[in-house]
Design an enzyme around this catalytic site. Structure first.
Site, mmCIF file in Angstrom:
data_model
loop_
_atom_site.group_PDB
_atom_site.id
_atom_site.type_symbol
_atom_site.label_atom_id
_atom_site.label_comp_id
_atom_site.label_asym_id
_atom_site.label_seq_id
_atom_site.Cartn_x
_atom_site.Cartn_y
_atom_site.Cartn_z
ATOM 1 N N SER A 1 0.829 -1.195 0.000
ATOM 2 C CA SER A 1 0.000 0.000 0.000
ATOM 3 C C SER A 1 0.881 1.271 0.000
ATOM 4 O O SER A 1 1.643 1.481 -0.934
ATOM 5 C CB SER A 1 -0.964 -0.045 1.192
ATOM 6 O OG SER A 1 -1.992 0.887 1.055
ATOM 7 N N ASP B 1 -8.274 -5.230 -6.519
ATOM 8 C CA ASP B 1 -7.978 -4.062 -5.681
ATOM 9 C C ASP B 1 -8.698 -2.841 -6.246
ATOM 10 O O ASP B 1 -8.485 -2.458 -7.398
ATOM 11 C CB ASP B 1 -6.460 -3.824 -5.646
ATOM 12 C CG ASP B 1 -6.035 -2.844 -4.565
ATOM 13 O OD1 ASP B 1 -6.834 -1.967 -4.191
ATOM 14 O OD2 ASP B 1 -4.882 -2.940 -4.105
ATOM 15 N N HIS C 1 -7.717 -5.075 -1.826
ATOM 16 C CA HIS C 1 -6.509 -4.399 -1.362
ATOM 17 C C HIS C 1 -5.800 -5.196 -0.271
ATOM 18 O O HIS C 1 -4.591 -5.027 -0.065
ATOM 19 C CB HIS C 1 -6.854 -3.001 -0.847
ATOM 20 C CG HIS C 1 -5.653 -2.194 -0.490
ATOM 21 N ND1 HIS C 1 -4.653 -1.912 -1.392
ATOM 22 C CD2 HIS C 1 -5.260 -1.626 0.692
ATOM 23 C CE1 HIS C 1 -3.710 -1.200 -0.805
ATOM 24 N NE2 HIS C 1 -4.045 -1.019 0.459
#
Length: 338
Positions: free
Chosen positions: A129, A284, A313
Site C-alpha cells: 500500500s 484491488d 486491497h
C-alpha cells in the site's frame, strides 16, 4: 519499554519549505547486518501502520528471514511514532503539522540507512500500500543503491480515482464537530467511525462481500459486526490528525514530483534500475492492475504479477489472507535469489 529505536534527524526542511524541528524517525531492525553490509532489506510501513504491523512477512520460515537478512522497518512520518501531529510540540503540532511527501519520508530513511548504519547497497525494498509508494520512491530516488524492489498493492503515483476515494475518508473525518479543525482534545469518534465505513466499501472486493468471507474466514457474526469490529475498531485506535497527515502524503504521492524528475513520470519510472516484481491484486479497488501495467511498461527490469484473489486491497496485506501471503512470500524468495 518500547520495542523500537529513534533516529534523531535534527531540524529538517521538507519539500514544502516548512520545517520540522527536532525531527525523529522511529525504526526497528530484525536480524544482523553482515560484515559486507550487503544483506539489507528496507520494509516501510503503510497507511496508519506501525513497525510491529509489518511483522506478518518477517520470520525464519519466510523470505524476509532475520537469520539471513538485516531488515529495517522505518515508521512513516505521521504514524504516531516518527514525527507526527500527535507527538510534535507547539507551534508545529496538531493541525499545524506540515504536509510531508513520500519523497520527504524516503529522503530521511536514506539518512537513517547511510548515516547510522553506513549502508551503501540495499538488496531489497518492499512494502504494501503506502509502503509500496515508498518502495517505488526508493527505486527512483536511489537507483544505484537499490538492487531489487517488490511493491505490492500500491502505486508509484496516486491516481485521480484513488484521490477521490481519499476525499471521502477526509470528509468523514473532518465533518465531525468534535474534530474542531484539528484542535480537538479528545478524538472525534463519530468522524473516525464514519471514515471507517467509507473505507469498508473499498478495502475489500465486491466478491469478498458476496461470498461472506467476513463471516466465513474472519469469524465475524454479521456484516454489522464486521463493520464495527474490523473497520471501526481499526480507525478508533488512531489519531485523526495523524490519519489526515498520512492521507495527504498518499494523495500527493508521485515519484516524479521532485527536482530529480521535474514532474516527468515516465522518466522517473524509466530510471528505476532495480530488478522488480510489481504485484497488484486483480480486485484491488484502490490500485487496479491497469495502473501497474503502465508502470511496468516503463521500468527497464520489471515484471508484472497480478495476484488472482478476491481479497482486494488486503491480498497479501497484514495477515488477513494466508493463501495470498504465500504467493507474495514465494515472489519475494524468487526475487531475492536473482
Amino acid at each position: 519499554m518500547s520495542d523500537y529505536n529513534i533516529f534523531s534527524l535534527g531540524d529538517i526542511v521538507l519539500q514544502s519549505g516548512m520545517r520540522v524541528p527536532d525531527a525523529r524517525l522511529a525504526y526497528k531492525t530484525y536480524g544482523t547486518l553482515n560484515a559486507a553490509k550487503d544483506n539489507v532489506i528496507v520494509y516501510p510501513t503503510w497507511y496508519s501502520g506501525q513497525h510491529y504491523e509489518n511483522e506478518w512477512l518477517i520470520g525464519e520460515d519466510k523470505a524476509l528471514d532475520p537469520t539471513r537478512y538485516f531488515i529495517i522497518v522505518p515508521n512513516m512520518f505521521c504514524n504516531g511514532l516518527s514525527s507526527s501531529p500527535s507527538n510534535t510540540p507547539a507551534p508545529y503540532g496538531k493541525a499545524r503539522f506540515p504536509n510531508v511527501t513520500a519523497y520527504d519520508n524516503v529522503r530521511m530513511q536514506w539518512r537513517l540507512v547511510t548515516e547510522l548504519f553506513g549502508i551503501q547497497k540495499i538488496a531489497l525494498v518492499t512494502g504494501w500500500s503506502m509502503g509500496a509508494l515508498q518502495t517505488f520512491h526508493w527505486g527512483a530516488m536511489y537507483p544505484e543503491m537499490v538492487e531489487r524492489i517488490l511493491p505490492f498493492q500500491g502505486s508509484s503515483k496516486c491516481s485521480r480515482h484513488n484521490f477521490v476515494f481519499l476525499e471521502g475518508v477526509k470528509a468523514a473525518l473532518t465533518v465531525d464537530a468534535a474534530f474542531s479543525d484539528g484542535w480537538y482534545d479528545a478524538q472525534p469518534d463519530k468522524g473516525l467511525r464514519a471514515a471507517a465505513r467509507v473505507y469498508a466499501g473499498w478495502g475489500l472486493s465486491q466478491t469478498f462481500y458476496r461470498e461472506k468471507l467476513d463471516l466465513e474466514k474472519l469469524g465475524y457474526s454479521s456484516l454489522e459486526d464486521f463493520l464495527v469490529g474490523f473497520w471501526e475498531g481499526w480507525l478508533l485506535s488512531k489519531d485523526a490528525n495523524n490519519l489526515l497527515g498520512m492521507l495527504w502524503t498518499w494523495q500527493y504521492g508521485d515519484i516524479s514530483n521532485n527536482e530529480m524528475y521535474q514532474g516527468d513520470f515516465v522518466k522517473a519510472l524509466s530510471s528505476i534500475r532495480a530488478k522488480a516484481i510489481v504485484m497488484p491484486c486483480k480486485t484491488d479497488l484502490y490500485f487496479p492492475p491497469e495502473d501497474s501495467e503502465f508502470e511496468v511498461r516503463h521500468m527497464p527490469n520489471a515484471e508484472l504479477r497480478v495476484v488472482d484473489s478476491i481479497w482486494g486491497h488486503f491480498a497479501g496485506g497484514p495477515g488477513t489472507s494466508p493463501v495470498d501471503i504465500g504467493v507474495l512470500d514465494k515472489a519475494l524468495r524468487e526475487l531475492l535469489e536473482r
